[in-house]
Design an enzyme around this catalytic site. Structure first.
Site, PDB file in Angstrom:
ATOM      1  NE  ARG A 235      36.179  72.849  70.132  1.00 67.21           N
ATOM      2  CZ  ARG A 235      36.812  71.675  70.196  1.00 67.21           C
ATOM      3  NH1 ARG A 235      38.108  71.608  69.871  1.00 67.21           N
ATOM      4  NH2 ARG A 235      36.181  70.586  70.576  1.00 67.21           N
ATOM      5  CD  GLU A 264      37.468  74.204  63.279  1.00 63.70           C
ATOM      6  OE1 GLU A 264      37.025  73.045  63.271  1.00 63.70           O
ATOM      7  OE2 GLU A 264      38.257  74.619  64.128  1.00 63.70           O
ATOM      8  CG  HIS A 282      39.584  70.637  64.555  1.00 62.51           C
ATOM      9  ND1 HIS A 282      38.522  71.382  65.018  1.00 62.51           N
ATOM     10  CD2 HIS A 282      40.058  69.954  65.639  1.00 62.51           C
ATOM     11  CE1 HIS A 282      38.353  71.160  66.318  1.00 62.51           C
ATOM     12  NE2 HIS A 282      39.277  70.302  66.708  1.00 62.51           N
TER      13      HIS A 282
HETATM   14  C1  GLV Z   1      38.904  68.003  69.399  1.00 61.80           C
HETATM   15  O1  GLV Z   1      38.984  69.165  69.051  1.00 61.80           O
HETATM   16  C2  GLV Z   1      38.206  67.567  70.552  1.00 61.80           C
HETATM   17  O2  GLV Z   1      37.636  68.404  71.273  1.00 61.80           O
HETATM   18  O3  GLV Z   1      38.172  66.349  70.781  1.00 61.80           O
END
Ligand code: GLV
Ligand code: GLV
Length: 326
Positions: A235, A264, A282
């Site tokens: 993250r 983001e 991502h």
């Molecule tokens: C992706 O970042 C997730 O947490 O599935």
């Protein structure tokens, strides 16, 4: 019963959900605002949401009928779990199915940065390749180097295990010892400061929470080797992005590979202007197979939850303890 889905997910998941419930899917191909989510769950029993949805206390308390939240992600820092627990609403995530896929992206980023893959592609397409040259785009070797894993959970472990072919020394930080890693790779648990100092490659695999917010900032980046590469597929807010920009600009480290960002989808102009960083949108879990498995898993959880059973991937099982001890 009725379920609101905040954005289109792979069809096999939606088909399965439709067999059981009356479903409403957000038709816009974009993230909904909090207000739109609140509107969407009016009169609904279930909410199938994404990691981009702000599922805070206000959303959780907005619809009295709401009795199940299934998230299409493994990370759940976007959901106020304690508010859901307080309301007796089970929340589920999608652990396991995306472990290898995310670990693979972390490796793709590692190699991309170490060997200038993106920069080299841009250079070549631009017609700048004028023939083999002794000093052209020199990178970093991977074999026999030291790999530092921050967070040896499912994804961190899978990422580390894939280093076998590269004969790396593996060190890790975690609250708990990971005997599997120690046995398989001779990995050693070390304090974060030691990991940062010793590693040639540092990969982040902790969830975002109070204790991991800005875990990597200026102080930590200054400790790293000048030749080191930092990878983040976890993250964004785990790294202080301003400090990272400074580190990359002033070459405190060799480079970084990022799949996630502090705010983001915003990415600073400074970060985008650097050529010693590889940026991905991502997509850690973004393969056809894995996203389909995640959809089916989220739906299985929704079905169980709305039937009053414990969802297989329930995050807040306390909800059921409360119910049975009442
Ligand atoms: C992706 O970042 C997730 O947490 O599935
Ligand atoms: C996340 O799934 C992790 O435990 O690494």
């Amino acid at each position: 019963m009725k379920v609101f889905v905040t954005r289109k997910i792979p069809t096999p998941g939606l088909d399965l959900l439709r067999k059981e419930f009356a479903i409403t899917v957000n038709r816009n191909n974009r993230v909904l605002t909090k207000e739109e989510i609140i509107k969407g769950i009016k009169g609904k029993d279930g909410l199938l949401c994404l990691l981009t949805d702000p599922i805070d206390r206000e959303v959780i308390y907005a619809e009295p009928k709401l009795k199940m939240i299934a998230s299409y992600a493994v990370g759940y820092d976007n959901i106020d779990i304690s508010a859901a627990t307080e309301r007796g609403i089970p929340v589920s995530n999608t652990p396991g199915v995306l472990t290898e896929t995310t670990a693979e992206l972390a490796w793709a980023l590692l190699f991309s940065v170490a060997r200038h893959i993106v920069e080299g592609d841009t250079f070549t397409r631009a017609g700048k390749f004028k023939g083999w040259a002794p000093l052209l785009m020199l990178g970093q070797d991977v074999t026999n180097k030291t790999l530092g894993i921050i967070g040896a959970g499912r994804i961190g472990t899978a990422f580390a295990l894939k280093s076998k072919g590269f004969d790396m020394k593996v060190i890790y930080t975690d609250e708990q010892r990971n005997e599997h890693l120690e046995r398989e790779l001779g990995a050693k648990k070390v304090p974060l400061s030691e990991l940062l100092k010793e590693s040639d490659f540092v990969s982040i695999h902790v969830p975002l929470m109070k204790a991991t917010y800005h875990l990597i900032g200026e102080k930590e980046l200054r400790v790293m080797k000048k030749t080191a590469i930092l990878i983040n597929t976890a993250r964004g807010p785990i790294i202080n992005e301003k400090a990272l920009v400074k580190a990359l600009t002033e070459h405190w480290i060799f480079g970084a590979g990022l799949d996630v960002y502090e705010k983001e989808p915003e990415i600073s102009r400074e970060l985008k202007s650097l050529d010693n960083v590889v940026l991905q949108p991502h997509i850690g879990s973004g393969t056809i197979e894995t996203r389909t498995k995640m959809a089916l898993m989220a739906v299985d959880n929704m079905i169980a939850g709305l039937k009053g059973d414990i969802p297989p991937n329930c995050i807040n099982k306390e909800v059921f303890l409360k119910k049975t001890t009442k």
